[in-house]
Design an enzyme around this catalytic site. Structure first.
Site: not given
Lengths: 857, 159
Positions: B92, B109
């Site tokens: 990510h 995250h």
């Protein structure tokens, strides 16, 4: 098994063309940059050698430029030249700070059309059903047939009652203000259609009239409010999965205490600030909850109401706010309608019932302990040290909207927020998270409001399944997955479209346009059948029963504009490639249909009717439609204090040139004009609400009346034994909506190959079901097969089903009940039975992860 | 036993080039399309179920992680086909993933990856699986990394 991976990507050279866009998918609306350049060259790894201006051999985490394997593709434009397309998160967006992005937006590049990839399945040419096959036809022929049938129906009926439509009404996803205005103009200016329904529901209605009729548009806050709030309430909204970057860039930093400096800077002097609290109201232990529990231990509260009882819970929290004096009477007197407040106090707060008795009732109905209800009220409304008012941002979505009694649910929640003065101040707001982005601008629609305001709107699904309608026109939506009571709907539409198909010929069908149109018109009368038109990107499930297919062009294939949900941020989504084949923007298709209709009326000598259909005569490019749409908005030369009088999406005065200039910063609607310049609105209702007198309009909600007959039947006698599980439904992180693009992407289909249910470990043990097993779920409405995840996300006796997937829809089991006040369905509650299919699908269990999706610690 | 090497020293201990860029698909980078070094990242006899071993591969600035899962895994080596290795950079936004409870979790995250399913991202914001590092077991039990299937975050080319 995996799929082809990549270990190097073409590098955008310094002279690559750079354009601004916004993700085509969810409500958040992350900003993206699109780099294009002809195949055959590329840049270098050094910062000075590439268009990103960063070193691409090893970037620092977070600070670097994400350029993942899914962010590159090659497309061929109409000039025959192949271009590299690189779509990466923008670094200058106020929404996806730090270049953040979701697993949806990261696939924007690989979802583009190419003959060399699975997206070759896009519709390229108009097609006509001939017997059991589709044959390619020209646009001219398609328009002749469609307009011939439509005009024939009107000539016979003298009205548009039998022209039924189901169309998107949103932003992004290839729609936007331009296409909304095209569709709206065709059906409300050319035709006068009353049997029209919105993409995801059976009628033409707002999902939040319960808020709008109070004077509060559902998009009233700014993303920054999630960074400034003392408490964030997620009510029937799983933001981590369905608005991911809103959660990770605006809520999570607040939970972690990282926004305290912003609070100190933006809020009042000496106001106490700390890391945020989060209340999650949801029957499931969602990932949005469990991440908060991991990131902010001790500062989360989970309320798990029984299905359908949320409005009772919201009223109970409001009652505690009242009892504990957490309101500001001066504010209520100045800003709200105190006459109507009496009705609210009597019916919603039930002040006539002693507090202890009221709370006992509320707790019994909702299943939420009194102590938790009181704790929630404290976290939402208890003034802070020094008498500073608490700042609570309440975000709700389909868990509330698609609940039983839609109108009362939404009204109860917004009233709870206004009672505690949690709208219109920094760090507050009470609004939708949103599913998709927005972009509504249309001529006035047939239904003005709820039952209290000229409604309720017609249930078009029911109209069609009861045998009404002759032409059914479906635009940019897939009701064979998305509409409630889906199995009944599919069976009836199939039956009615097939009846017409069969009538057209045992073998041969009329070979001339006129002969075909005449036979269709005859057949509609003779069979009670339906002529179905599907206008879409793909051969969707619904299209399989259509007669005529019209190829629409997508995001990136034209300039478009939309607003996002968390900030009403209007930006320009720039065109970066050509559409496939002869696909066209929806506005252009609507314009062409209109002009053809005008021709037909002119031939009849009916000039008045011809003129009505010429709405799109002057539309030559996307911006023409954008500017034409602006004419629907009222005069916006008004002071900031009057912003509440404007429609939420008002963009009058904005041009493409302006939007190009502001780029990712965009402008927040409603837009006002000040000294000839467009000015945005950061946050709504700071001075007035959106009612005639500017005062919030209270409403007394209904008492608890139990479940509607469509669901109550499952709770009685033998039926209760036969259908022992409650079922609720919703979305998942991995896929977007009906998977119209995702079903062609291996990243998505390997991770989520099947629709699934979540089942509690106790139920799983009792039924000898384990993760990865395939089950049938059914009730009297319908059936579906699902893969199982055994998880504590659900309670014993309750299953969660993915609402829909390209391989099936849980809407088959959902009843036809709609809220009598709004015609909004209750998608998220019914009763079902479950059985395990013998055997299994080893291919699925060996390739798909079955690990718990809500466990992060 | 985790090898920590600079980019330069990797090439000194390089035991052999195991993948060569060639053919039609290589121009678009279907992995492995590059000349990866073969590098010892551990020994099969020193691994314990559920324990992660971090190492650098294919060069000194890319962290990899080796795990013995105790259950069969896609691309697994060893008798139980349960030893796998991945780039440790979340696909990510590049944060280092942590091996906890049989799966990888990103602390930034919260993307989560399944090591038994080719690094599949089964929850979170990452769009691609963790790049899997191909392993070979030498006769003496040494585990040799010999290629990366998938793009390491932050790079436009793995090496």
């Amino acid at each position: 098994m995996s799929y082809e991976r990549r270990d190097q990507l073409p590098i955008p050279p310094r002279n690559a063309t750079v354009r601004n866009t916004v993700c085509q998918y969810c409500n958040v609306g992350c900003g993206y940059k699109v780099y294009t350049w002809p195949v055959g060259t590329q840049g270098g790894l050094e910062a000075s050698q590439n268009a990103f201006g960063v070193n691409l051999s090893a970037q620092p985490p977070i600070a670097g430029q994400t350029y993942s394997e899914t962010m590159h593709s090659i497309v061929t434009n109409k000039d025959g030249v192949q271009y590299h397309v690189v779509i990466v998160p923008a670094k200058d967006s106020p929404i996806n700070l730090n270049g953040d992005h979701s697993s949806r937006g990261a696939t924007n590049a690989i979802a583009t059309f190419s003959e060399g990839r699975a997206t070759r399945e896009r519709l390229k040419y108009p097609m006509l059903r001939v017997g059991d096959q589709f044959q390619v036809i020209t646009w001219q022929e398609a328009l002749n047939i469609l307009c011939g049938v439509a005009k024939g129906i009107r000539d016979k009926d003298g009205n548009d009652d039998n022209i039924a439509v189901k169309a998107f009404d949103h932003g992004a996803s290839g729609a936007g203000f331009e296409n909304n205005y095209g569709v709206g103009s065709l059906f409300f200016k050319g035709f006068s259609v009353k049997h029209i329904a919105i993409h995801n529901r059976p009628a033409y209605n707002s999902e939040v009239w319960g808020s709008r009729e109070r004077g509060v548009h559902e998009l009233n806050y700014d993303a920054s409010d999630a960074r400034l709030a003392d408490t964030i309430v997620l009510w029937g909204a799983n933001t981590y999965e369905t608005g991911s970057v809103f959660y990770t860039e605006h809520m999570l930093p607040n939970l972690r205490g990282a926004t305290i400096p912003e609070k100190q800077q933006s809020l009042e002097r000496n106001e106490p600030v700390e890391a945020a609290y989060m209340i999650v109201v949801d029957p499931r232990r969602t990932s949005s909850l469990t991440i908060a529990q991991t990131a902010a231990p001790g500062r989360t509260l989970h309320l798990r109401p029984n299905l359908g009882t949320d409005y009772i819970l919201a009223n109970a929290i409001a009652r505690v706010i009242w009892e504990r004096g957490y309101y500001n009477m001066q504010y209520l007197q100045n800003r709200t309608d105190m006459a109507k407040f009496e009705e609210y106090k009597a019916k919603s707060l039930k002040l006539g019932t002693p507090y202890a008795e009221f709370m006992a009732q509320a707790s019994r109905i909702t299943g939420v302990p009194r102590a938790d209800i009181e704790k929630a009220a404290d976290w939402i409304a208890k003034p802070k040290t020094g008498g500073f008012r608490r700042r609570t941002l309440t975000i709700y979505e389909k868990g509330m909207i698609w609940n039983m009694k839609n109108y009362d649910q939404i009204a109860a929640l917004v009233q709870m927020a206004v009672l505690s003065q949690n709208i219109g101040r920094p760090g507050t707001g009470c609004g939708r998270q949103g599913g998709h982005q927005e972009g509504y601008v249309r001529p006035p629609s047939p239904t003005p409001g709820s039952i209290y305001n000229g409604g309720p709107p017609v249930n078009v699904d029911k109209y069609l399944t009861d045998g009404g309608g002759k032409l059914y026109w479906v635009i940019g939506t897939n009701p064979y997955l998305s509409t409630p009571n889906n199995q009944l709907f599919r069976k009836r539409i199939h039956e009615r479209t097939k009846a017409l198909t069969d009538y057209l010929g045992q073998s041969g069908e009329p070979g001339t346009t006129e002969g075909y149109v005449t036979k269709v018109l005859e057949g509609l009368e003779a069979t009670g059948g339906l002529f179905m038109v599907v206008q879409d990107l793909y051969m969707i499930h619904t299209a399989l029963d259509a007669h005529l297919l019209l190829p629409a062009s997508a995001w990136g294939e034209a300039n478009q504009t939309s607003i996002n949900c968390n900030s009403r941020l209007l930006r320009l989504y720039e065109k970066f490639m050509d559409p496939p084949g002869e696909a066209k923007q929806d506005w252009e298709i609507c314009k062409l249909v209109g002009l053809r209709m005008a021709d037909l009326y002119r031939k009849d000598g009916n000039e008045a009717e011809a003129r009505k259909f010429e709405f799109g005569k002057g539309w030559n490019k996307d911006e023409d439609v954008f500017l034409a749409g602006a004419s629907e908005f009222p005069d916006n030369n008004i002071p900031a204090s009057e912003e509440a009088t404007l429609p939420a999406e008002c963009y009058k005065g904005v041009t493409y040139a302006f939007l190009k200039q502001v780029g990712q910063q965009g402008i927040r609607t409603p837009v006002r004009m000040e000294n000839g310049k467009p000015v945005g609105t950061l946050r709504r209702y700071s001075t007035k609400f959106g009612t005639k007198d500017g005062k919030f309009s209270w409403y007394g909600t209904d008492d608890w009346e139990g479940y509607p007959p469509e669901v109550q039947k499952y709770l009685e006698g033998d039926m209760a034994q036969k259908y022992p599980f409650w079922m609720t439904t919703g979305r998942a992180q991995v896929i977007w909506q009906t998977m119209y693009n995702d079903r062609f992407l291996p990243e998505k289909m390997l991770t989520l190959p099947l629709p699934y249910i979540e089942l509690h470990p106790q139920d799983a043990q009792r039924l000898s079901i384990k993760s990865g097993d395939i089950v049938e779920v059914w009730n009297e409405e319908g059936n579906g097969t699902f893969m199982v995840y055994v998880t504590d996300a659900v309670k014993p006796g309750l299953i969660f089903a993915l609402q829909y997937h390209t391989r099936g829809t849980s809407n088959s089991m959902v009843s036809g009940y709609t809220d009598p006040k709004t015609t909004i369905p209750w998608y998220k509650g019914t009763r079902v039975a479950i059985r395990k299919l013998s055997g299994g699908l080893p291919d699925v269990t060996s390739n798909t992860s079955l690990l718990a999706q809500n466990k992060f610690d | 036993m985790a090898a920590t090497l600079s980019r330069r020293s990797v090439f000194k201990v390089l035991a052999g080039v195991v993948a060569v860029a060639s053919g039609g698909k290589a121009q678009y980078g279907y992995a492995p399309s590059l000349a990866y070094p073969a590098l010892k990242v551990g020994n099969i006899n020193n691994l314990r179920d559920g324990q992660a071993v971090y190492f650098n591969y294919p060069d000194g600035s890319a962290q990899g992680v080796l795990v013995k899962l105790g259950q069969r895994a896609i691309g697994g080596v060893g008798r139980g086909r349960d030893i796998v290795a991945f780039s440790a950079a979340c696909t990510h936004m590049g944060c280092g993933v942590q091996f906890k409870g049989g799966r990888f979790v990103c602390p930034c995250h919260y993307s989560m990856f399944d090591p038994a399913k080719a690094g599949q991202c089964y929850q979170g914001l990452a769009s691609t699986p963790l790049p899997q590092i191909r392993l070979r077991v030498a006769q003496n039990g040494d585990l040799l990394a010999q290629g990366v299937v998938g793009l390491i975050w932050g790079r436009a080319r793995n090496i």
